[in-house]
Design an enzyme around this catalytic site. Structure first.
Site, PDB file in Angstrom:
ATOM      1  CG  ASP A 326      -1.834   1.139   1.335  1.00 44.95           C
ATOM      2  OD1 ASP A 326      -2.735   1.225   0.488  1.00 44.95           O
ATOM      3  OD2 ASP A 326      -1.681   1.962   2.251  1.00 44.95           O
ATOM      4  CD  GLU A 355      -2.275   2.517  -3.496  1.00 42.37           C
ATOM      5  OE1 GLU A 355      -3.421   2.897  -3.758  1.00 42.37           O
ATOM      6  OE2 GLU A 355      -1.804   2.499  -2.335  1.00 42.37           O
TER       7      GLU A 355
END
Length: 614
Positions: A326, A355
């Site tokens: 993330d 990400e």
């Protein structure tokens, strides 16, 4: 008999004394035979730093670190030559009773280091476990965490769990999915809005509302029986404000402070802007993602090593096949590169996708391992895979542009792939139409099945690793403008009493079945086709909003036709001779129809074809 009772009582009292001194040990255990020989163990307890720490004669103590907080000791051992077993760690202090704590090294799984991560032969299915299926209603709420389940609250806990995922693995296998990326399942004790689990409060514990550590390991084992892979969503950038260590920081600079809280400016381009102002870079990297997510300082070696060991611990313990990281590009870029390299050194065939939510291929490419863009600044992230957000951007627009122009319609797909030369490993890009942070594609397409078919065909047949978002395959909708909870609705049939059960063919509505049957056909075809996994891509400039490309290798060729126009089109096979390569015909796997490639190919409006050349 009396002596035995006395010894038992003494043992019990000593155990209580140890527990009173040591509240937490992290990692809780480790493994012998690891590539990373040095193991840093964190001991936490009230004034534990008042003790001197030593180990047995057969254990080499590299160093002992005590911080400004007397409740922590960081002990580094060399485990290189130690076999599996239990080892005593001794705590001594003048004038106080000494005690010992056993620490366990376990045997690794056979060939654990050489585990193979996910790759372009896989199709990843993204699940939000709280919203997928409730397999165990007894854990919907739990006394050790604050928020209780309430399905009426869009942003609240709904009760989905690990058991619900395990119970529906047959559905996913039948659909053609080969890997699951689940949003985080570690404990998140945020008093509200904790269902997404990105504000973690204990990174060695599965949130009890999802189940247990043992159930998470069971999920991986059940998936491996089906040749499926489990990908953990890992968060290196921040923890939640309720994390027990945030409440009693080992060091002031364990988190980034200004002092205290300042929000990130979210400008990730400052990470490589040659003209950047230092204050802008600081606010991007050190600023908190939101107030409830304190930003971790990977420049602190204790923090970085803690994160590395925690990630490796979960790979070994749960037998994982990959990470999705993330907010990868919000981390300190040197620190996150060290974290990534340490994991890939331990597991050279593992895979990690980051990400990197940017809208320019060069800027995304910067974060991939061995990037030619990163090399300009002598930077290597060691990150194998990045997410193709520019393709996602194009998908949201082009399938609603039925009238093509110089820069509208299918030319957006073509131009996205023109820039593939910027990437170091084009097969290791994650391609997707939507995820848990974006608008639902079926909302974007206003429930138009034809547009869904076009977008899904592109995602599943172009280069890279395709990822689907749970429920898209049955036409689920959700409007991000109404809040994140609306794009994270409950999967129908995942809860007892649901109006329909979309996990079963007989329970699906006609609309749901139309979406599902198309997706299943294409997924199961792709599963068997190496040419769609690692074949080369040959694309043609779109004409009249029809985009044609080929995937090919030495043995096979597949011709993909995407007619984004509402009108029927006729294609001249002669224009595509380079791709057809002399094959006389082919079969559209979506309809079963055969096509002679010596004749014009007619394709209906808003229709895809996937023609296997024969």
């Amino acid at each position: 008999m009396q002596i035995n009772k006395f010894l038992c009582l003494l043992g019990f009292l000593l155990s209580v004394a140890v527990q009173a001194q040591i509240e937490k040990v992290e990692p809780p255990f480790w493994w012998s035979g690891m590539q990373q020989e040095d193991l840093q163990i964190m001991f936490y307890g009230e004034n534990i730093a008042e003790y001197e720490v030593a180990a047995g004669d057969d254990v080499i103590v590299k160093n002992v670190i005590k911080t400004e907080n007397p409740n922590y000791i960081f002990l580094t051992l060399n485990t290189g030559t130690l076999p599996a077993g239990s080892y005593n760690i001794d705590f001594k202090r003048k004038g106080k009773k000494s005690f010992s704590k056993k620490y366990e090294l376990r045997e690794r799984r056979a060939n654990s280091a050489m585990r193979k991560g996910f790759d372009a032969s896989d199709v990843i299915y993204l699940i939000m476990p709280d919203r997928f299926a409730n397999g165990d209603p007894s854990n919907d709420s739990h006394p050790s965490v604050t928020e209780v389940a309430d399905r009426k609250k869009q942003g609240g806990r709904h009760g989905g769990d690990i058991r619900g995922v395990i119970n529906n693995l047959d559905y996913l296998e039948d659909l053609g999915v080969t890997a699951i990326w689940s949003t985080p399942m570690l404990e998140d004790n945020d008093p509200a809005y904790s269902y997404h689990t990105y504000a973690q409060s204990d990174v060695y514990r599965i949130d009890p509302r999802y189940g247990s550590n043992e159930e998470y390991r069971e999920l991986a084992a059940e998936m491996h029986k089906r040749d499926m892979k489990l990908i953990m969503d890992y968060v290196t950038n921040h923890w939640g404000a309720e994390h027990w260590m945030i409440k009693d920081l080992p060091t002031y600079d364990w988190i980034n402070q200004f002092p205290g809280y300042e929000n990130s400016n979210y400008r990730m381009t400052t990470q490589y802007d040659p003209n950047v102002a230092e204050i802008d870079l600081k606010y991007c990297v050190d600023g908190w993602f939101v107030r409830t997510m304190p930003d971790l300082n990977q420049r602190n070696p204790l923090v970085l090593n803690y994160l590395i060991q925690n990630a490796i611990w979960w790979i070994e313990y749960a037998d994982l096949d990959g990470f999705r990281v993330d907010t990868y590009s919000y981390n300190d870029k040197e620190g996150i590169a060290k974290w990534t390299k340490a994991i890939m050194d331990e597991y050279p065939n593992f895979n990690i996708v980051g990400e990197v939510w940017m809208h320019d291929q060069a800027q995304i490419s910067y974060w991939q391992k061995d990037s030619p863009i990163g090399a300009i600044q002598s930077y290597n992230s060691y990150l194998p895979s990045v997410m193709d957000f520019t393709l996602h951007d194009a998908i949201l627009e082009m399938f609603q542009e039925e009238e093509a122009s110089w820069d509208k319609g299918m030319i957006k797909a073509y131009e996205n792939f023109v820039n593939d030369f910027l990437y170091a490993d084009i097969d290791n890009l994650l391609v997707f139409a939507g995820n848990h942070d974006t608008n639902r594609i079926n909302e974007q397409f206003d429930g138009d099945l034809d547009s869904y078919k076009l977008a899904t065909t592109l995602v599943l047949t172009t280069r890279g690793i395709p990822q689907l978002y749970y429920g898209d395959e049955i036409g689920m909708r959700g409007d991000k403008g109404k809040g994140d909870g609306d794009i994270r609705r409950d999967f129908p049939g995942g809860w007892e009493g649901d109006e329909n059960n979309a996990f079963n063919a007989e329970g699906r509505t006609k609309m749901q079945e139309d979406y599902h049957s198309f997706t299943k056909t294409l997924l199961n075809y792709r599963k068997q086709k190496e040419v769609l996994h690692f074949g080369k891509l040959l694309q043609y400039l779109p004409e009249e909003n029809v985009y044609v490309y080929f995937r090919y290798n030495e043995n096979e060729r597949v011709m993909v036709v995407i007619n984004n126009s509402p009108n029927e089109r006729s294609l001249d096979p002669g224009r595509y001779a380079e791709g057809i390569k002399g094959f006389p015909g082919g079969t559209d796997i979506l309809t079963g129809r055969t096509h002679k490639l010596s004749e014009p190919i007619k394709i209906a409006g808003k229709t895809p074809m996937v023609i296997e050349l024969k």
